[in-house]
Write an enzyme that holds these catalytic residues in place. Structure first.
Site, PDB file in Angstrom:
ATOM      1  N   HIS A  72      52.086  51.899  35.017  1.00  0.00           N
ATOM      2  CA  HIS A  72      51.814  53.343  35.051  1.00  0.00           C
ATOM      3  C   HIS A  72      51.231  53.774  33.707  1.00  0.00           C
ATOM      4  CE1 HIS A  72      53.365  54.673  38.944  1.00  0.00           C
ATOM      5  NE2 HIS A  72      54.255  53.719  38.835  1.00  0.00           N
ATOM      6  N   ASP A 113      52.155  58.961  32.341  1.00  0.00           N
ATOM      7  CA  ASP A 113      51.781  58.272  33.580  1.00  0.00           C
ATOM      8  C   ASP A 113      50.267  58.299  33.649  1.00  0.00           C
ATOM      9  OD1 ASP A 113      51.684  57.271  36.350  1.00  0.00           O
ATOM     10  OD2 ASP A 113      53.787  57.857  36.420  1.00  0.00           O
ATOM     11  N   GLU A 142      57.204  49.586  39.363  1.00  0.00           N
ATOM     12  CA  GLU A 142      55.950  49.340  40.084  1.00  0.00           C
ATOM     13  C   GLU A 142      54.874  48.634  39.251  1.00  0.00           C
ATOM     14  OE1 GLU A 142      55.982  52.762  43.428  1.00  0.00           O
ATOM     15  OE2 GLU A 142      55.262  53.472  41.489  1.00  0.00           O
TER      16      GLU A 142
END
Ligand SMILES: [Zn+2]
Length: 628
Positions: free
Chosen positions: A212, A135, A268
């Site tokens: 990410h 991440d 996301e």
């Protein structure tokens, strides 16, 4: 008797007594005679203990259960135990996937920590540990072909994620003074995999894509649309080098992790740069993709095919549904359960981890007594009440529901001890939901058993939450409040807004008090002033008017800057009773509650309550307007 998961138990007459050790007969049944991971324990006077098991996992769990039955803490008689109650136990999992998630990117966790959690998982019959290896906050697995992932992208100058986030979010070379982070050498990961396997736990690695991925794109900027470090968070889907990178990484990942599932993230993605990147645009034209959702879908499908060609299964967060999902891919449903249900209907396997029940990064008790967290409120009881099978799931699709997972994102969780505190006991509730049949679940009995388990865990060095001293919800949340305006009509001079409607027009006079979190459907949220008039039905004497607001500046929830309370007999001409200024600083970071109230001695039919939006703007949240 059995801790932690209630099985099908028949108590028979009498006890089986033995001198030193019980006689145990093992029967390894042929495959198919019992469900996988299941076992039976038969205890009778003559033959002692007979354990039948389906497979290694069944044997492990049978021995766990027997150990728990004979443990010092569980025995009601003398210890060491010299007799066992005659009984028949049949224990089998409700779901094959019973997961615990570890975010080792935001804060690096030691292998010892992971092993310790695996020990606990085995005790509670959890069998999947999902490790979030990559991440923005740091990449944690060495990849031989791309050494800068761990010599650079695994390290940051700031210790806390919050300081790093507030700063320039840069990385530093390994060995730089003060560098914070780390990675797991491959031999440590292989050792972890073996350790877990011996406890019937698979380690599921997660490699995030397409988003990410800031840390990758800082180390290898050519893989982003801009080609510059610190500009992108998404991989450039138009660039073939990206696919070469991901395939190489996944080759090395699959070489270390033999798990059935490989997690590819998918959550996301901003997709912003894809809209203007010439390479991404060309890819869309070449592949006939109509929007960036389909571009993401192109990437996920291509990577899914690659992983499946190696004999593995792909799992990703529910956003991988956007733009169409690769055949055979499984979905981890975190934004509620809708994504999971949609995926089941399309014939995909699903693991449920809805934030509302499964996100252990929310605080588990009254925020004023808990360590800082990302917000929210998820006590043990709420986790336990989660029922993964919903009425809207068609019965013929239920076989696609593979299980449940507890997630622990660790932005605010710096130490291993704090992470452990957040897991236990709430992960036990998830374990039981995933293992036990719903008709065998009982909250009261669960809490009784968990209190015992926590004693054991603490004596074994686990830093668990102190359930015995749980504070619980805000006052009056369970009981509600009685007052003069309860049930009265509320006229909204500012309209109700769509995001947090709570109980609509009834919210401020339904007697329901809001809890520790604004998202509990008890607080009504406004991105404007709140200006309402309550009609008491007739002229009444009034001695008190008050309403409580909350402030939580992280997500932009503020106190009103001013509250006016007015009264009227005709709802046209109002007399001001009081005006109050806010005295809670807009910089106050702790979750704060404040009543804007007045004690009075007046008569009126209408009470108008006007809260002015903060100078910081943001949300106002109000739960009830109490009139006495
Ligand atoms: Zn691009």
């Amino acid at each position: 008797m059995i801790i932690p998961s209630p099985a099908e138990v028949t108590i028979d007459e009498g006890t089986y007594s033995f001198r030193k050790k019980p006689k145990i007969t093992f029967i390894n049944l042929q495959q198919g005679e019992m469900p996988s991971e299941s076992y039976r324990i038969l205890i009778d006077k003559k033959n002692g203990v007979t354990i039948s098991y389906a497979d290694d996992a069944g044997l492990l769990y049978a021995m766990n259960s027997l150990a728990q039955m004979t443990a010092k803490w569980a025995s009601s008689t003398d210890w060491p135990v010299r007799e066992l109650q005659c009984c028949k136990i049949y224990d089998y999992p409700r779901f094959p996937y019973r997961g615990l998630h570890a975010d080792v990117s935001r804060h690096f966790r030691s292998v010892d920590f992971l092993k310790k959690q695996i020990d606990a998982m085995a005790m509670f019959k959890m069998n999947m540990m999902h490790i979030h290896l990559t991440d923005a906050a740091g990449w944690r697995m060495p990849v031989d072909a791309y050494p800068r992932l761990t010599s650079f992208a695994a390290w940051r100058p700031q210790h806390t994620w919050k300081e790093w986030w507030a700063g320039d979010r840069h990385y530093v070379e390994e060995g730089t003074a003060g560098a914070y982070g780390g990675y797991y050498p491959k031999e440590e990961l292989r050792d972890l995999v073996e350790y877990a396997k011996a406890r019937n736990v698979s380690i599921i690695p997660e490699i995030e894509m397409p988003s990410h991925s800031e840390e990758v794109l800082a180390a290898y900027p050519e893989l982003g649309c801009s080609g510059e470090a610190y500009k992108d968070s998404d991989f450039c889907v138009g660039n073939e080098e990206v696919f070469k990178f991901l395939e190489t990484v996944l080759d090395e990942v699959m070489e270390v992790f033999p798990s059935e599932y490989i997690h590819i993230g998918g959550d996301e993605a901003g997709k912003q740069h894809w809209k203007t990147c010439p390479k991404c645009q060309k890819r869309m034209v070449d592949e006939g993709l109509k929007d960036v959702d389909e571009l993401q879908s192109y990437m996920i499908k291509r990577m899914a095919r690659y992983i499946e060609s190696k004999g593995r299964k792909v799992i990703g967060w529910d956003e991988i549904l956007d733009g169409g999902l690769a055949e055979g891919a499984a979905v981890m449903s975190w934004r509620g359960t809708e994504g999971g249900i949609a995926a089941m209907n399309m014939g995909h396997d699903v693991v449920m981890s809805p934030g509302r029940y499964c996100y252990l990064d929310h605080t588990q008790d009254a925020p004023f007594k808990e360590p800082q967290s990302i917000g929210g409120y998820l006590p043990l009881d709420s986790v336990y009440t989660y029922e993964p099978v919903e009425p809207s799931m068609p019965s013929e699709k239920l076989h696609h529901l593979k299980g449940v997972q507890a997630n622990l994102w660790s932005e605010y969780i710096v130490t291993d001890g704090h992470a452990e505190y957040m897991y236990w006991p709430r992960a036990i509730a998830i374990a039981e939901t995933a293992w036990s049949q719903p008709q065998n679940k009982d909250l009261k009995d669960f809490r009784r058993r968990v209190l015992k388990m926590l004693d054991i865990m603490r004596s074994n060095g686990y830093e668990t939450f102190d359930l015995e001293n749980e504070y619980g919800e805000r006052e009056f949340v369970r009981t509600g409040v009685e007052h003069k305006a309860k049930g009265c009509k509320v006229i909204y001079n500012t309209p109700i807004q769509e995001w947090y409607p709570a109980a609509g027009e009834k919210t401020f006079t339904d007697g329901v008090i809001g809890g520790w979190t604004y998202s509990d459907n008890r607080w009504q949220g406004f991105l404007s002033d709140i200006d309402v008039t309550i009609d008491l039905g007739e002229v009444q004497s009034i001695s008190y008017v008050g309403g409580t607001f909350m402030q939580l500046i992280g997500p932009g929830v503020f106190m009103p800057r001013q509250v006016d309370i007015l009264i009227s007999d005709d709802a046209v001409n109002f007399v001001q009773l009081t005006t109050m200024q806010n005295d809670v600083p807009t910089t106050e970071e702790a979750l704060t509650f404040r009543s804007f109230e007045t004690v009075c001695d007046v008569k009126a039919r209408y009470v108008r309550y006007h809260a002015y939006r903060s100078t910081k703007r943001g949300f106002l949240f109000l739960d009830e307007i109490v009139v006495k």
